[in-house]
Scaffold this motif. Structure first.
Motif, PDB file in Angstrom:
ATOM      1  N   ALA A  37       3.148   3.845 -12.109  1.00  0.00           N
ATOM      2  CA  ALA A  37       4.199   2.824 -12.111  1.00  0.00           C
ATOM      3  C   ALA A  37       4.041   1.879 -10.923  1.00  0.00           C
ATOM      4  O   ALA A  37       4.196   0.653 -11.066  1.00  0.00           O
ATOM      5  CB  ALA A  37       5.576   3.483 -12.081  1.00  0.00           C
ATOM      6  N   TYR A  38       3.716   2.430  -9.768  1.00  0.00           N
ATOM      7  CA  TYR A  38       3.518   1.579  -8.589  1.00  0.00           C
ATOM      8  C   TYR A  38       2.330   0.643  -8.789  1.00  0.00           C
ATOM      9  O   TYR A  38       2.369  -0.533  -8.395  1.00  0.00           O
ATOM     10  CB  TYR A  38       3.289   2.443  -7.347  1.00  0.00           C
ATOM     11  CG  TYR A  38       4.550   3.020  -6.722  1.00  0.00           C
ATOM     12  CD1 TYR A  38       5.792   2.891  -7.330  1.00  0.00           C
ATOM     13  CD2 TYR A  38       4.497   3.708  -5.512  1.00  0.00           C
ATOM     14  CE1 TYR A  38       6.931   3.422  -6.758  1.00  0.00           C
ATOM     15  CE2 TYR A  38       5.636   4.237  -4.925  1.00  0.00           C
ATOM     16  CZ  TYR A  38       6.852   4.089  -5.558  1.00  0.00           C
ATOM     17  OH  TYR A  38       7.983   4.604  -4.980  1.00  0.00           O
ATOM     18  N   ALA A  39       1.261   1.162  -9.375  1.00  0.00           N
ATOM     19  CA  ALA A  39       0.096   0.317  -9.635  1.00  0.00           C
ATOM     20  C   ALA A  39       0.462  -0.802 -10.608  1.00  0.00           C
ATOM     21  O   ALA A  39       0.070  -1.963 -10.418  1.00  0.00           O
ATOM     22  CB  ALA A  39      -1.053   1.159 -10.177  1.00  0.00           C
TER      23      ALA A  39
ATOM     24  N   LEU B 130       0.856  -1.183   0.000  1.00  0.00           N
ATOM     25  CA  LEU B 130       0.000   0.000   0.000  1.00  0.00           C
ATOM     26  C   LEU B 130       0.891   1.232   0.000  1.00  0.00           C
ATOM     27  O   LEU B 130       1.675   1.437   0.926  1.00  0.00           O
ATOM     28  CB  LEU B 130      -0.911   0.013   1.222  1.00  0.00           C
ATOM     29  CG  LEU B 130      -1.831   1.238   1.374  1.00  0.00           C
ATOM     30  CD1 LEU B 130      -2.776   1.360   0.182  1.00  0.00           C
ATOM     31  CD2 LEU B 130      -2.616   1.163   2.680  1.00  0.00           C
ATOM     32  N   ALA B 131       0.769   2.049  -1.064  1.00  0.00           N
ATOM     33  CA  ALA B 131       1.617   3.234  -1.220  1.00  0.00           C
ATOM     34  C   ALA B 131       0.778   4.495  -1.140  1.00  0.00           C
ATOM     35  O   ALA B 131      -0.251   4.606  -1.809  1.00  0.00           O
ATOM     36  CB  ALA B 131       2.346   3.182  -2.556  1.00  0.00           C
ATOM     37  N   ALA B 132       1.214   5.446  -0.334  1.00  0.00           N
ATOM     38  CA  ALA B 132       0.583   6.767  -0.259  1.00  0.00           C
ATOM     39  C   ALA B 132       1.477   7.751  -0.995  1.00  0.00           C
ATOM     40  O   ALA B 132       2.685   7.820  -0.739  1.00  0.00           O
ATOM     41  CB  ALA B 132       0.402   7.197   1.185  1.00  0.00           C
ATOM     42  N   ILE B 133       0.882   8.530  -1.917  1.00  0.00           N
ATOM     43  CA  ILE B 133       1.655   9.440  -2.752  1.00  0.00           C
ATOM     44  C   ILE B 133       0.993  10.812  -2.734  1.00  0.00           C
ATOM     45  O   ILE B 133      -0.179  10.947  -3.101  1.00  0.00           O
ATOM     46  CB  ILE B 133       1.739   8.933  -4.205  1.00  0.00           C
ATOM     47  CG1 ILE B 133       2.311   7.512  -4.240  1.00  0.00           C
ATOM     48  CG2 ILE B 133       2.575   9.884  -5.060  1.00  0.00           C
ATOM     49  CD1 ILE B 133       2.232   6.845  -5.602  1.00  0.00           C
TER      50      ILE B 133
ATOM     51  N   ILE C  21       4.575   2.093   1.820  1.00  0.00           N
ATOM     52  CA  ILE C  21       5.412   3.004   1.036  1.00  0.00           C
ATOM     53  C   ILE C  21       4.802   4.402   1.113  1.00  0.00           C
ATOM     54  O   ILE C  21       3.596   4.566   0.907  1.00  0.00           O
ATOM     55  CB  ILE C  21       5.478   2.573  -0.446  1.00  0.00           C
ATOM     56  CG1 ILE C  21       5.977   1.130  -0.583  1.00  0.00           C
ATOM     57  CG2 ILE C  21       6.340   3.537  -1.261  1.00  0.00           C
ATOM     58  CD1 ILE C  21       5.587   0.484  -1.911  1.00  0.00           C
ATOM     59  N   LEU C  22       5.616   5.382   1.407  1.00  0.00           N
ATOM     60  CA  LEU C  22       5.175   6.781   1.370  1.00  0.00           C
ATOM     61  C   LEU C  22       6.064   7.545   0.412  1.00  0.00           C
ATOM     62  O   LEU C  22       7.303   7.475   0.511  1.00  0.00           O
ATOM     63  CB  LEU C  22       5.259   7.418   2.760  1.00  0.00           C
ATOM     64  CG  LEU C  22       5.051   8.943   2.810  1.00  0.00           C
ATOM     65  CD1 LEU C  22       3.622   9.324   2.417  1.00  0.00           C
ATOM     66  CD2 LEU C  22       5.383   9.491   4.202  1.00  0.00           C
ATOM     67  N   VAL C  23       5.444   8.278  -0.515  1.00  0.00           N
ATOM     68  CA  VAL C  23       6.185   9.157  -1.406  1.00  0.00           C
ATOM     69  C   VAL C  23       5.755  10.592  -1.136  1.00  0.00           C
ATOM     70  O   VAL C  23       4.610  10.970  -1.383  1.00  0.00           O
ATOM     71  CB  VAL C  23       5.948   8.811  -2.888  1.00  0.00           C
ATOM     72  CG1 VAL C  23       6.767   9.757  -3.778  1.00  0.00           C
ATOM     73  CG2 VAL C  23       6.315   7.360  -3.176  1.00  0.00           C
TER      74      VAL C  23
END
Length: 256
Positions: free
Chosen positions: A29-31, A12-15, A90-92
């Motif tokens: 890209a992450y998806a 799970l990425a937060a952007i 993941i945090l961006v």
């Protein structure tokens, strides 16, 4: 097997700033790499459009509509949206802005806006994400800096200061959070066509000056940032922390 995994499957990425330019390229890209995405940006229609695009790739996406200066609103929305059994892997920290004033002309209001957007939000969102990452003994934080954090540019003193601060924050929290298996790195772009640079890149003489300072003699494409962002979020970068990776066509090695 010698090739490390670049997969982000089931992460799970937060952007932040995920609907335009660099943030959008990283989100998509992450998806494609298998991650579910928390899409954070100010404009509701843009957020829901990107959520739709991510869902079309077969991944889950969660809309968070907020200005990063109001980082507590972002945290509250994430807490309300995300299932209790999930947490951010993941945090961006991508969202950023600039007001191009000289050092003699910059106002206190401009200072506060740039600092709160580029630096304050990145720190407190990182702090929030790192608490869950510490519990899980795993996590990746990626801060979007700039070559302006490394060399002096005409981008404005306050912008450059915030990007230098982002790089120093990256080092310090990497040191503090390393024992919890939290990796913290930064990416430092040069000029890429985005909404932040759109007006500047209409000036042919300005573009020519950029090219003169760039050994590869061209602007970047936001897709060329995506691979580095996936790398830093994946297991392939598990022994890298506290670093800033400059994606700049060689600009920072150039002797002016």
């Amino acid at each position: 097997m010698w090739l490390p995994s670049f997969s982000l499957e089931d992460k799970l990425a937060a952007i932040t700033g995920a609907t335009k330019g660099i943030g959008y390229a990283i989100a998509m890209a992450y998806a494609e790499a298998g991650a579910d995405i928390i899409v954070i940006a100010r404009t509701k229609d843009d957020v829901h459009q990107v959520v739709k695009e991510i869902e079309q790739l077969g991944r889950k996406a969660y809309p968070v509509v907020a200005d990063v200066k109001d980082y507590q609103s972002i945290i509250d929305q994430i807490e309300a949206l995300i299932p209790q059994e999930k947490s951010i892997n993941i945090l961006v920290n991508n969202a950023g802005m600039n007001i191009r004033s000289t050092a003699l002309e910059v106002t206190e209001a401009e200072w506060e806006t740039i600092v709160q957007t580029n630096m304050r939000s990145a720190f407190f969102l990182s702090q929030y994400a790192a608490k869950a990452m510490k519990d899980n003994q795993s996590g990746k934080i990626i801060n979007i800096s700039s070559v302006a954090g490394e060399v002096a540019l005409r981008t404005g003193v306050v912008y450059g200061m915030t990007k230098s601060a982002i790089q120093q924050m990256t080092k310090n929290v990497a040191l503090e959070w390393g024992p919890y298996n939290i990796h913290v790195n930064a990416i430092g772009p040069w000029y890429f066509p985005t909404s932040l640079t759109e007006e500047l890149l209409k000036d042919e003489s300005y573009v020519n000056d950029i090219l003169r300072r760039t050994p590869m003699n061209r602007l970047g494409d936001v897709k060329e940032l995506a691979g580095a962002a996936v790398f830093l979020a994946s297991e392939a970068s598990n022994y890298i922390t506290g670093q800033t990776l400059f994606i700049d066509g060689g600009m920072t090695i150039y002797g002016f």
